[in-house]
Each structure stands twice: as structure tokens, then as C-alpha cells.
Design an enzyme around this catalytic site. Structure first.
Site, PDB file in Angstrom:
ATOM      1  N   SER A 189       0.035  -2.165  -1.176  1.00  0.00           N
ATOM      2  CA  SER A 189       1.242  -1.691  -1.856  1.00  0.00           C
ATOM      3  C   SER A 189       1.636  -2.648  -2.969  1.00  0.00           C
ATOM      4  O   SER A 189       1.287  -3.835  -2.954  1.00  0.00           O
ATOM      5  CB  SER A 189       2.397  -1.583  -0.850  1.00  0.00           C
ATOM      6  N   TYR A 202       7.597  -5.169   5.931  1.00  0.00           N
ATOM      7  CA  TYR A 202       6.587  -4.279   5.364  1.00  0.00           C
ATOM      8  C   TYR A 202       5.813  -4.991   4.258  1.00  0.00           C
ATOM      9  O   TYR A 202       4.577  -4.933   4.212  1.00  0.00           O
ATOM     10  CB  TYR A 202       7.285  -3.027   4.810  1.00  0.00           C
TER      11      TYR A 202
END
Length: 299
Positions: A189, A202
Site C-alpha cells: 500500500s 495497518y
């Protein structure tokens, strides 16, 4: 003279503010989203790049995973998808797209954080598809954190279990079935390079996935197995309205990119196809950012 197929990326897809979107809760389903994501149903055209391949995609029921499953099937691959049992509705929709492309789907409903689940999913894939050539480690979990100090440790453990431990477990179970020329692809990401406090746990897992990709590429390269990653920016998937962001944050999602809008799952499919194909035979240990222009400088 053939018309040039070129589109302004700023308005190729939905480029206005998204509607106010209440928290849908985890795991998030496609049917709860407005507007619906574009997985490439009406746009992706295959050309046989993955003919005869067998792929496993964790988190293949919706969002990025569904777009990759659709693209792989239209490129000639049979596709197994791993997903949570409560995501059966989305998984059936992904399977239908694989069948419509003339390929065989395999459904693997398991929570990958459970003991033995990764091994079961890989075993089911190999039994139903007759082998395994491509592994896409795409399953993910995130929740917006209001305060670091108040974040419950079971929540942190769930993020790490889903985004890291399950990826390791699936890869470990898959490698014995992979032959030279096979490919492992991780979904990292933009958070790996530009972490945001509400997603601190995350973001930590996504940075670790970059290291995982590079280390695994070094080790498995000696066996002829390539390992790479794709780093999405803000992509409109069921994960977003299920994250617990404030309504206004969801409404403005992706507007801070240079292209001025969120990406659609269909816009990542080509990166995954390339990395799994023979065109990427000398590409390993790489991270391909698909971020709408947001800089990605590593994890």
C-alpha cells in the site's frame, strides 16, 4: 486512421465527491457500496497472457481481488479465491465472472488467521485446479484508530494476523507446489511509504510486506520463482466504507491525489497481470505503485 485510445486520468472514472457513506462494518460487502466499484466487467479485454495458469487470490471476493480474478480469467487462467465465510455473496459474484470468461473457479471460504486455514486453502486450490502457478497475497484488514494509546491489542493482533502472518502461512503452504516460472504477488500500500496515524497498525504491516517481498524474492529467485508487490493508493473498495472513517473522510476519499480522485479496482488489474506473466520474467523484488500520482519511495 485508428482513433487513439487515450483518456484523461483525472476524469476516466468517478471524479466528484463520493456520497456521504456511513460505516458499513467489517468485512464490508460490494452490495453496501455507493457508487459500485469498477472491476473491469465492461472494460478488461484479455489476450492470453496467462493461458493455462492456475492462480490463488486471497481476498479475491471483492475490490482489488475481484478485479484481479476477472483479469486473470480473461487472460486464460483458472482462479481460486480465498475469502471469509461471511463474504460468500461477493465470492459467488467473483466466481460467476470467472466462469463467464470460460475459466474454472474454486471457492475457498476460510478465515486465514485460524490454525491450518492457509494450508486448507492451498490444498483446495491444488486439488480443484490441478496445480498452482500464481499466488496473490491480497487479504487485508484495517480499522481507523482514534487514538494510539486506546487501540485494543486484539485489534492490532487481528491486523497483523490478517495482513502479515496469514501471508507468510499461505506462501509457506504454496511454495512446495510452485515450479520455476511461478509468481507470488503481494498487495502492499501507499501506507508503506506515507503512513497515516489512523492506520498506524495497518501501515506497519504494509511496510513489512515490502521487506517480505524483497526477502522472499532473494530466497526464491534461486528456485526460479519470482516475488513482487503492487502498492495501491486510495482505491474504492468495500474496505474503505468498512474502515470506520468519519463520513466526510469517505466523501473526500482520493481527492488528495494529483489525479484528484480515488482509483478503481480495474485500474490495478494490469499491474498484477504483468507481474504474473512471462513479460515480467526478469522482474522480481519489485514494487509497482498504482497511486494516482502519490509518491511511493519504499517501506
Amino acid at each position: 486512421m485508428t482513433e487513439k485510445a487515450q483518456h484523461d486520468p483525472r476524469n476516466k472514472h468517478h471524479d466528484d465527491d463520493l456520497p456521504v457513506h456511513a460505516d458499513t462494518g467489517q468485512p464490508g460487502l460490494t452490495s453496501e457500496m455507493s457508487p459500485q466499484p469498477d472491476h473491469g466487467e465492461d472494460s478488461y479485454v484479455g489476450s492470453g497472457k496467462l493461458q493455462g495458469k492456475r492462480a490463488l487470490i486471497t481476498g479475491g471476493d471483492s475490490g482489488i481481488g475481484r478485479a484481479v480474478a476477472l483479469a486473470y480469467a480473461r487472460e486464460g487462467a483458472d482462479v481460486a479465491i480465498g475469502y471469509l465465510p461471511e463474504e460468500q455473496e461477493d465470492a459467488e459474484a467473483s466466481a460467476a465472472l470467472i466462469r463467464e470468461a470460460g475459466q474454472k473457479p474454486a471457492l475457498c471460504p476460510r478465515d486465514l488467521t485460524e490454525e491450518g486455514a492457509a494450508e486448507d486453502v492451498v490444498r483446495t486450490t491444488v486439488e480443484e485446479l490441478g496445480g498452482l502457478d500464481i499466488v496473490v497475497l491480497n487479504a487485508a484488514y484495517q480499522r481507523a484508530r482514534t487514538d494510539f494509546a486506546d487501540t485494543p491489542m486484539p485489534e492490532v493482533e487481528r491486523v497483523f494476523g490478517t495482513n502479515l502472518v496469514s501471508h507468510i502461512a499461505v506462501a509457506q503452504a504454496a511454495v512446495p507446489h510452485l515450479e520455476p516460472g511461478a509468481s507470488i504477488i503481494t498487495t502492499t500500500s501507499i501506507q508503506a511509504a506515507g503512513p497515516a496515524p489512523p492506520l498506524f497498525d495497518y501501515a506497519m504491516t504494509k511496510a513489512a510486506q515490502v521487506a517480505f517481498t524483497e526477502v522472499l524474492a532473494t530466497e526464491l529467485g534461486t528456485q526460479g520463482i519470482r516475488v513482487n508487490a503492487v502498492a495501491p493508493g486510495p482505491i474504492w473498495t468495500p474496505l474503505i466504507p468498512a474502515t470506520g472513517f468519519p463520513e466526510e473522510k469517505v466523501q473526500e476519499f482520493g481527492q488528495d491525489t494529483p489525479t484528484g480522485r480515488p482509483g478503481q479496482p480495474a485500474e490495478l488489474a494490469g499491474a498484477y497481470v504483468y507481474l504474473a506473466s512471462e513479460q515480467a520474467s526478469y522482474t522480481s523484488g519489485a514494487v509497482i505503485p498504482v497511486t494516482g500520482g502519490k509518491p511511493f519511495t519504499g517501506g
